[in-house]
Design a protein around this motif. Sequence first.
Motif, short mmCIF file in Angstrom:
data_model
loop_
_atom_site.label_atom_id
_atom_site.label_comp_id
_atom_site.label_asym_id
_atom_site.label_seq_id
_atom_site.Cartn_x
_atom_site.Cartn_y
_atom_site.Cartn_z
N GLY A 28 47.86 55.62 54.58
CA GLY A 28 48.42 54.28 54.62
C GLY A 28 47.40 53.16 54.71
N GLN A 29 46.12 53.49 54.90
CA GLN A 29 45.11 52.44 55.00
C GLN A 29 44.73 51.94 53.60
N LEU A 30 44.44 50.63 53.53
CA LEU A 30 44.04 50.02 52.26
C LEU A 30 42.60 50.37 51.90
N VAL A 31 42.36 50.55 50.61
CA VAL A 31 41.03 50.81 50.09
C VAL A 31 40.66 49.64 49.18
N VAL A 32 39.44 49.12 49.36
CA VAL A 32 38.98 47.95 48.62
C VAL A 32 37.58 48.21 48.07
N ASN A 33 37.17 47.39 47.12
CA ASN A 33 35.76 47.34 46.73
C ASN A 33 35.36 45.87 46.68
N SER A 34 34.19 45.58 46.14
CA SER A 34 33.71 44.20 46.14
C SER A 34 34.56 43.28 45.29
N SER A 35 35.40 43.83 44.40
CA SER A 35 36.26 43.01 43.55
C SER A 35 37.64 42.76 44.16
N GLY A 36 38.12 43.67 45.01
CA GLY A 36 39.43 43.50 45.61
C GLY A 36 40.13 44.81 45.90
N LEU A 37 41.45 44.80 45.80
CA LEU A 37 42.29 45.94 46.16
C LEU A 37 42.11 47.09 45.18
N VAL A 38 41.82 48.28 45.72
CA VAL A 38 41.70 49.51 44.93
C VAL A 38 42.99 50.31 45.05
N GLY A 39 43.52 50.46 46.26
CA GLY A 39 44.74 51.24 46.46
C GLY A 39 44.98 51.54 47.92
N VAL A 40 45.70 52.64 48.17
CA VAL A 40 46.08 53.01 49.53
C VAL A 40 45.88 54.52 49.70
N LEU A 41 45.43 54.92 50.89
CA LEU A 41 45.24 56.34 51.17
C LEU A 41 46.59 57.05 51.25
N VAL A 42 46.73 58.16 50.51
CA VAL A 42 47.98 58.93 50.52
C VAL A 42 47.81 60.34 51.07
N ARG A 43 46.57 60.85 51.08
CA ARG A 43 46.28 62.16 51.67
C ARG A 43 44.92 62.08 52.36
N VAL A 44 44.85 62.67 53.57
CA VAL A 44 43.60 62.64 54.32
C VAL A 44 43.39 64.01 54.97
N GLN A 135 59.79 39.73 37.49
CA GLN A 135 58.61 40.57 37.26
C GLN A 135 57.54 39.75 36.55
N ILE A 136 56.32 39.79 37.09
CA ILE A 136 55.22 39.04 36.52
C ILE A 136 54.03 39.98 36.36
N GLN A 137 53.42 39.98 35.19
CA GLN A 137 52.26 40.83 34.93
C GLN A 137 51.03 40.24 35.61
N VAL A 138 50.18 41.13 36.14
CA VAL A 138 48.98 40.71 36.86
C VAL A 138 47.78 41.48 36.31
N LYS A 139 46.71 40.75 36.04
CA LYS A 139 45.45 41.39 35.63
C LYS A 139 44.66 41.65 36.91
N PRO A 140 44.41 42.92 37.23
CA PRO A 140 43.70 43.23 38.48
C PRO A 140 42.24 42.80 38.43
N TYR A 141 41.70 42.46 39.59
CA TYR A 141 40.27 42.16 39.68
C TYR A 141 39.45 43.45 39.57
N VAL A 142 40.00 44.55 40.06
CA VAL A 142 39.29 45.83 40.08
C VAL A 142 39.39 46.51 38.72
N ASN A 143 38.28 47.05 38.26
CA ASN A 143 38.27 47.91 37.08
C ASN A 143 38.40 49.35 37.60
N PHE A 144 39.58 49.93 37.45
CA PHE A 144 39.85 51.25 38.02
C PHE A 144 39.07 52.36 37.34
#
Length: 159
Positions: A28-44, A135-144
């Motif tokens: 459930g913890q958020l994962v980020v990088n220098s650009s912004g939101l990457v995702g959320v932890l689902v398995r640990v 619904q609005i489309q969003v261009k993410p800051y992060v390059n996945f």
Amino acid sequence: RVIAMGDTTGTERTADLGVGSSAGLKVGQLVVNSSGLVGVLVRVSSGVSTVRLADDPRTIIGARLETSRALGTIGGADSPGQLEFTLYDPSLSVKAGERVVTYGSSAYAGGVPIGTTIGAGDIGGSAQAGSLTQQIQVKPYVNFGTLDLVGVIVGKSSS
């Protein structure tokens, strides 16, 4: 550090991190990088964690428009690298280029950059009749596709 990428074109868009519960990570913890939101932890596990990337269609994270502070949720779209913002105000006029950030809650840190709304001119306020959202489309800051170093927001210390 990202140690492996999951099937980013198939049913689960994930990345594995070379750190786990032994370092204090939790589902459930958020994962980020220098650009912004990457995702959320689902398995640990003790030494490895799996992040569901923000562009996975099953991802749902609270978000808001930075300027108007209007609330909604962000999640993955059908295509990898695309995000969809579900805005809870179907009549709000939204302009292209508006920043979208996490809204923060007991589970998530607020203000983490997610991306910008895309389109031309006024892109919001055209929800279907009777709809409670738009619904609005969003261009993410992060390059996945180029993830490497990431951070996990672990929250406040308990002491």
